[in-house]
Design a protein around this motif. Structure first.
Motif, mmCIF file in Angstrom:
data_model
loop_
_atom_site.group_PDB
_atom_site.id
_atom_site.type_symbol
_atom_site.label_atom_id
_atom_site.label_comp_id
_atom_site.label_asym_id
_atom_site.label_seq_id
_atom_site.Cartn_x
_atom_site.Cartn_y
_atom_site.Cartn_z
ATOM 1 N N SER A 149 39.331 40.665 45.678
ATOM 2 C CA SER A 149 38.438 41.815 45.737
ATOM 3 C C SER A 149 38.243 42.303 47.162
ATOM 4 O O SER A 149 38.169 43.509 47.413
ATOM 5 C CB SER A 149 37.081 41.456 45.119
ATOM 6 N N GLY A 150 38.170 41.385 48.093
ATOM 7 C CA GLY A 150 37.926 41.756 49.482
ATOM 8 C C GLY A 150 39.055 42.543 50.112
ATOM 9 O O GLY A 150 38.849 43.225 51.130
ATOM 10 N N ASP A 151 40.243 42.478 49.542
ATOM 11 C CA ASP A 151 41.403 43.172 50.115
ATOM 12 C C ASP A 151 41.832 44.395 49.313
ATOM 13 O O ASP A 151 42.871 44.986 49.606
ATOM 14 C CB ASP A 151 42.601 42.208 50.207
ATOM 15 N N ILE A 152 41.033 44.802 48.327
ATOM 16 C CA ILE A 152 41.485 45.897 47.483
ATOM 17 C C ILE A 152 41.573 47.213 48.245
ATOM 18 O O ILE A 152 42.324 48.108 47.869
ATOM 19 C CB ILE A 152 40.593 46.043 46.226
ATOM 20 N N ASP A 153 40.834 47.324 49.347
ATOM 21 C CA ASP A 153 40.931 48.552 50.158
ATOM 22 C C ASP A 153 41.726 48.320 51.442
ATOM 23 O O ASP A 153 41.694 49.140 52.361
ATOM 24 C CB ASP A 153 39.536 49.081 50.501
ATOM 25 N N PHE A 154 42.459 47.194 51.501
ATOM 26 C CA PHE A 154 43.215 46.840 52.708
ATOM 27 C C PHE A 154 44.699 47.077 52.428
ATOM 28 O O PHE A 154 45.404 46.232 51.889
ATOM 29 C CB PHE A 154 42.942 45.387 53.075
ATOM 30 N N GLU A 155 45.172 48.229 52.809
ATOM 31 C CA GLU A 155 46.514 48.683 52.455
ATOM 32 C C GLU A 155 47.625 47.720 52.871
ATOM 33 O O GLU A 155 48.560 47.489 52.076
ATOM 34 C CB GLU A 155 46.764 50.078 53.036
ATOM 35 N N PRO A 156 47.584 47.131 54.073
ATOM 36 C CA PRO A 156 48.696 46.235 54.452
ATOM 37 C C PRO A 156 48.897 45.076 53.480
ATOM 38 O O PRO A 156 50.040 44.711 53.176
ATOM 39 C CB PRO A 156 48.286 45.742 55.845
ATOM 40 N N VAL A 157 47.823 44.489 52.998
ATOM 41 C CA VAL A 157 47.953 43.357 52.084
ATOM 42 C C VAL A 157 48.482 43.809 50.729
ATOM 43 O O VAL A 157 49.346 43.154 50.136
ATOM 44 C CB VAL A 157 46.595 42.633 51.921
ATOM 45 N N ILE A 158 47.971 44.941 50.230
ATOM 46 C CA ILE A 158 48.440 45.455 48.942
ATOM 47 C C ILE A 158 49.935 45.744 48.993
ATOM 48 O O ILE A 158 50.709 45.369 48.109
ATOM 49 C CB ILE A 158 47.662 46.724 48.539
ATOM 50 N N ARG A 159 50.357 46.405 50.039
ATOM 51 C CA ARG A 159 51.783 46.752 50.162
ATOM 52 C C ARG A 159 52.636 45.501 50.358
ATOM 53 O O ARG A 159 53.724 45.389 49.768
ATOM 54 C CB ARG A 159 51.984 47.723 51.332
#
Length: 225
Positions: free
Chosen positions: A1-11
């Motif tokens: 949940s903490g990374d859902i707005d963190f584009e580098p991790v999602i990509r």
């Protein structure tokens, strides 16, 4: 949940080619849609449903049952077209069961060997071995009970169809040869001969035998079709 707005991790997760689970605690619908777009862009070709599962989650430890909002499971599935699971922070298993009944494809729970006498907050909301055993046993049974959308007669209930519905019986003792009137007839189970909705086909027809009060009127008891 903490990374859902963190584009580098999602990509980066999308580029691994592996299945990815994204939890959605604290996220708005706009943030979820943006994260899915980042993932889809980085993942390239392929079926997104095979690569990405969203988890409905409330990031409170513990989460009050009144705020579990498990209706978000079918909502997220409808909005995104993806498979959706449920990440539980509610004390007890009720929210998990509800989520499964609403279509959750996956359940995530915290696990502990002992829920009491521990300082860290997560122990109280975690599953212990007995809870986890119950969850593992109950989830397949809940899923089995869901069936499919629509309303159809189930094979197990078909033998009871005529037994539970009303048929036409004699409202009083009737002699053979009686020309039936509506007042001669009433209703009772079963519906193995004339069903209740067929009662208007009987007035004016002649009885071929005597029929006692409350006795089922058989098709071969009356003249005519």
């Amino acid at each position: 949940s903490g990374d859902i707005d963190f584009e580098p991790v999602i990509r980066a997760a999308a580029e691994t080619g592996k299945p990815v689970i994204v939890s959605t605690g604290l996220a708005t619908m706009e943030e979820i849609q943006t994260a899915v777009e980042w993932f889809a862009d980085a993942a390239g070709t392929g079926e997104l449903r095979d690569r990405l599962i969203l988890m409905h989650c409330v990031s409170a430890y513990p989460t009050p049952i009144e705020e579990a909002n498990v209706l978000s499971v079918p909502f997220l599935a409808a909005e995104t077209g993806l498979r959706v699971g449920y990440s539980n922070h509610v004390i007890g298993l009720e929210a998990c069961f509800a989520a499964v009944a609403l279509g959750a494809c996956m359940i995530e729970v915290h696990f502990t060997d002992c829920k009491t006498g521990r300082d860290f907050r997560d122990h109280s909301l975690s599953c212990d071995p007995d809870d986890l055993a119950l969850l593992v046993e109950a989830v397949p049974r809940i899923r089995a009970g869901l069936g499919a959308p629509g309303k159809t007669r189930q094979p197990s209930e078909l033998p009871a169809l005529k037994a539970v519905r009303k048929g036409v019986v004699a409202a009083r003792d009737l002699d053979g040869g009686t020309v039936l009137k509506r007042g001669d007839l009433m209703f009772a189970r079963p519906a193995t001969e004339f069903a209740a909705q067929e009662i208007d086909t009987l007035p004016g027809r002649r009885l071929l035998r005597a029929v006692g009060k409350g006795e089922l009127i058989r098709r071969d008891d009356v003249e005519g079709d």
